[in-house]
Every structure is written in C-alpha cells, then in structure tokens.
Design a protein around this motif. Structure first.
Motif, short mmCIF file in Angstrom:
data_model
loop_
_atom_site.label_atom_id
_atom_site.label_comp_id
_atom_site.label_asym_id
_atom_site.label_seq_id
_atom_site.Cartn_x
_atom_site.Cartn_y
_atom_site.Cartn_z
N GLU A 115 11.41 -0.69 0.52
CA GLU A 115 11.66 -0.85 2.14
C GLU A 115 11.51 0.90 2.70
OE1 GLU A 115 15.27 -2.89 2.75
OE2 GLU A 115 14.38 -4.86 2.44
N ASN A 116 12.17 1.71 1.90
CA ASN A 116 12.38 3.14 2.33
C ASN A 116 10.92 3.62 2.32
OD1 ASN A 116 15.05 3.20 2.37
ND2 ASN A 116 15.22 3.81 0.18
N ALA A 117 10.06 3.27 1.41
CA ALA A 117 8.40 3.69 1.43
C ALA A 117 8.06 3.14 2.59
CB ALA A 117 7.96 3.27 0.37
N LEU A 118 8.03 1.85 2.82
CA LEU A 118 7.37 1.21 4.16
C LEU A 118 8.02 1.71 5.49
CD1 LEU A 118 7.53 -2.62 2.97
CD2 LEU A 118 5.30 -1.05 3.36
N HIS A 119 9.22 2.06 5.47
CA HIS A 119 9.86 2.70 6.56
C HIS A 119 9.18 4.18 6.89
CE1 HIS A 119 12.85 3.66 9.70
NE2 HIS A 119 13.08 4.75 9.00
N ALA B 200 0.73 -1.21 0.11
CA ALA B 200 0.00 0.09 -0.21
C ALA B 200 0.63 1.28 -0.13
CB ALA B 200 -0.99 0.00 1.24
N ALA B 201 2.10 0.96 0.25
CA ALA B 201 3.02 2.15 0.39
C ALA B 201 3.30 2.94 -1.08
CB ALA B 201 4.38 1.98 1.15
N LEU C 85 18.79 -8.57 -11.74
CA LEU C 85 19.17 -8.62 -10.30
C LEU C 85 19.51 -7.47 -9.55
CD1 LEU C 85 19.26 -10.37 -7.60
CD2 LEU C 85 21.95 -10.84 -8.40
N ILE C 86 20.39 -6.46 -10.33
CA ILE C 86 20.86 -5.26 -9.66
C ILE C 86 19.42 -4.28 -9.52
CG2 ILE C 86 22.12 -3.18 -10.13
CD1 ILE C 86 24.08 -5.06 -11.23
N LEU C 87 18.60 -4.31 -10.62
CA LEU C 87 17.55 -3.31 -10.68
C LEU C 87 16.46 -3.93 -9.69
CD1 LEU C 87 17.18 -2.76 -14.71
CD2 LEU C 87 18.14 -1.27 -12.85
N SER C 88 16.28 -5.14 -9.47
CA SER C 88 15.51 -5.52 -8.45
C SER C 88 15.71 -5.36 -6.85
CB SER C 88 15.39 -7.04 -8.63
OG SER C 88 14.72 -7.67 -9.92
N VAL C 89 17.17 -5.38 -6.88
CA VAL C 89 17.53 -4.95 -5.55
C VAL C 89 17.33 -3.53 -5.24
CG1 VAL C 89 19.67 -4.51 -4.30
CG2 VAL C 89 19.43 -6.38 -5.48
N GLN C 90 17.51 -2.57 -6.32
CA GLN C 90 17.08 -1.30 -6.23
C GLN C 90 15.73 -1.16 -5.94
OE1 GLN C 90 17.10 1.24 -9.67
NE2 GLN C 90 17.89 3.04 -8.55
N HIS C 91 14.92 -1.66 -6.72
CA HIS C 91 13.62 -1.55 -6.39
C HIS C 91 13.03 -2.07 -4.82
CE1 HIS C 91 9.11 -2.93 -7.50
NE2 HIS C 91 9.04 -1.45 -7.00
N GLU C 92 13.64 -3.10 -4.57
CA GLU C 92 13.31 -3.50 -3.09
C GLU C 92 13.84 -2.41 -2.08
OE1 GLU C 92 11.88 -6.07 -0.34
OE2 GLU C 92 11.79 -6.23 -2.36
N GLN C 93 14.96 -1.88 -2.38
CA GLN C 93 15.40 -0.77 -1.50
C GLN C 93 14.34 0.45 -1.40
OE1 GLN C 93 19.34 0.12 -2.93
NE2 GLN C 93 20.15 -1.19 -1.42
N LEU C 94 13.93 0.81 -2.78
CA LEU C 94 12.69 1.81 -2.68
C LEU C 94 11.49 1.30 -1.90
CD1 LEU C 94 13.16 2.87 -6.48
CD2 LEU C 94 13.85 4.21 -4.46
#
Length: 299
Positions: A86-90, A24-25, A75-84
């Motif tokens: 996590e930042n949104a959820l945080h 939802a973030a 994989l690199i782009l997926s990691v970047q997306h996952e970081q985004l």
C-alpha cells in the motif's frame, strides 16, 4: 517427507497467491522493515516451540498450539507485506499526481503566455503600419526588417483543432526556437477531443518534455530534432513522438526507461492515461532515434 510436502504446499500456495496480487509498484524494503520481519519470524518460531521445552514430549495440544501460533505469524507477516504494498502504491500514485499537476500548471502558464504574445503580436502589426507611413525610406526599411524579424519568432502557433493541444504545441514550439531545437508537427487535434485537459497535458506534455530534455543535451545543433505526429489508424488514434538520441535508451523491467532524459518514472503516468482508454504505450530506440508511441481507441 511429510514436512517437505507440507512446506512445499504452503509455499506454493503463497507464491500463487502473491502472483495474482502482483503490482507494478516496486516495493521499497527498508532496513527497519526487514529487521521487524526477522524479529517477528524468530519470535513466532520461539513461541511455537515453547511447549516442547515445558512438556518435554509431543502431544496433540502441542501441535494445535504450534499450528495456531505459526498461522498467526504468517498472518502478521502478510499484514506487514500488505502495508508495504500500500505504501508503494501510494508513493507511485503521489508521483503520478505530481506529474499531472505539473503538466496542468505548465498548460495554464503557457495559455497565459500565448495570450500576452498574441497581444504583443497585434501591437507590432500596428507599429509596422505606422512605420510604413515613414517618409525616410532607409529608416523605414531598417525598422521594418527589425520588427518583422521579431514577429517571426512568435509565429509558431499551431492550429490542430484542439485548443489544449494547440496551447501545448505552441509553448513547446517557442521553447524549441529559443533553444535551437527543430520540432516538426503534423497533428489532427480533433482526434483527442475525447480526452480531458489533464490527460492531454499528461500524455503530450510529458512526451514533449522528455524529448526536449533529451535533444537539449545534443552538442550538434543540426541533430536537435523532434518529430510529432497525431493521426487516425485503423480505428485507433496514434500519438507518435520521435527525437534524435545518439545513445541507446536502457529500459527497466517494466518496459519504461530508467531514470534518464526520457523520464522513466514520469512515463508511468502516460501509460496509466493510455490504459484508461484501452490504449497502450510502447517505446523503441533504433538508428539513433527514440520513438514513443501512444495508441488509443478512437472515439
């Protein structure tokens, strides 16, 4: 055709994978993050095609290298997306935690204010008793009228059976009296005993904050109206907050109001508190009335 089939299958898999992990973030894509993704994609594409430039012909080793580099790029782009994500959820959790802390601090401050008010209330009662002993009838009547008028302002204490709810409603009643808002409440606070202090503050406090903020902007004092009801219904606990609102309330894609007097973002914390107890949050605007309903499983 083979290229089209491979790309369609790959993008279809990634789409379904992301749909399952949807949150939802709302992701905030900055210019720097976008440029970084573009640079990584271009770099991976360039590196995966270097073998064609050096060898001049397509061999199986070239395809192996290209496939490996392309997978590394994904994989690199997926990691970047996952970081985004996590930042949104945080960020969202931080905002919800701030709402909870603010409501709890308001509750503690309100509790202290009500204690002082009650002490002053008893002092005024003693003064009234002394005034009644006054021999001058005219002075007695004038002093009594003045003091009883002051006492009536503090007789807004609610008795619902839940001390936390009583404190919140009493504080809001006093606020409404001071700002010319007419708030009526019918509540069985005992139904909320299964909620923690923080959850009661979050749900009731946030809903009342949004309602008072909305009606405070109404120029006609006769239309500054708030209705609160908490009751049992078919095995559920219904918390219903209504306030007069002349303008339609625009809802965002997540079903919550956009940033407005009805606190779109703050209501995420109310929804989260309701969902923790198997409940729901619904919003509705009709005939110049805005209604917020929180339905919880009765325990």
């Amino acid at each position: 055709m083979l290229l089209a089939v491979v790309y369609a299958a790959l993008y279809g898999f990634l789409y379904l994978f992301e749909q399952r992990r949807a949150t939802a973030a709302r992701l905030t894509i900055t210019t720097a993050a976008m440029l970084m993704a573009v640079v990584m994609a271009v770099t991976v594409f360039a590196v995966s095609n270097l073998s064609f430039v050096s060898n001049g012909e397509a061999t199986m080793s070239v395809f192996y290298i290209r496939t490996l580099v392309d997978f590394a790029g994904v994989l690199i782009l997926s990691v970047q997306h996952e970081q985004l994500r996590e930042n949104a959820l945080h960020s969202e959790l931080t905002a919800m935690d701030n709402v909870l802390r603010r409501q709890y601090e308001q509750y503690k401050q309100s509790k202290e204010n009500i204690r002082l008010i009650n002490r002053r209330y008893h002092e005024l009662k003693m003064q009234i008793a002394a005034i009644r002993a006054e021999r001058d009838q005219a002075k007695q009547d004038a002093a009594l009228a003045e003091m009883e008028s002051g006492i009536r302002k503090y007789e807004a204490e609610n008795k619902t059976g839940n001390p936390v709810l009583d404190t919140l409603l009493t504080a809001k009643s006093l606020y409404c009296q001071q700002h010319g808002i007419n708030m009526t409440c019918v509540a069985d606070g005992r139904l909320l005993d299964f909620l923690s202090t923080g959850e009661v503050c979050t749900i009731v406090g946030t809903a009342l904050d949004n309602a008072t903020e909305s009606v405070s902007a109404e120029p006609d004092p006769e239309k500054r109206l708030i209705r609160v009801a908490i009751y049992a219904q078919n095995g559920f606990v219904m918390l219903r907050f209504e306030n007069y609102c002349a303008s339609p309330v625009e809802l965002a894609a997540d079903g919550l109001p956009k940033r407005s007097a009805h606190g779109g973002y703050d209501l995420k914390s109310v929804r989260a508190a309701a969902e923790n107890h198997g409940g729901t949050l619904t919003l509705h605007w009709e005939n110049e009335w805005f209604t917020l309903r929180v339905l919880l499983l009765q325990k």
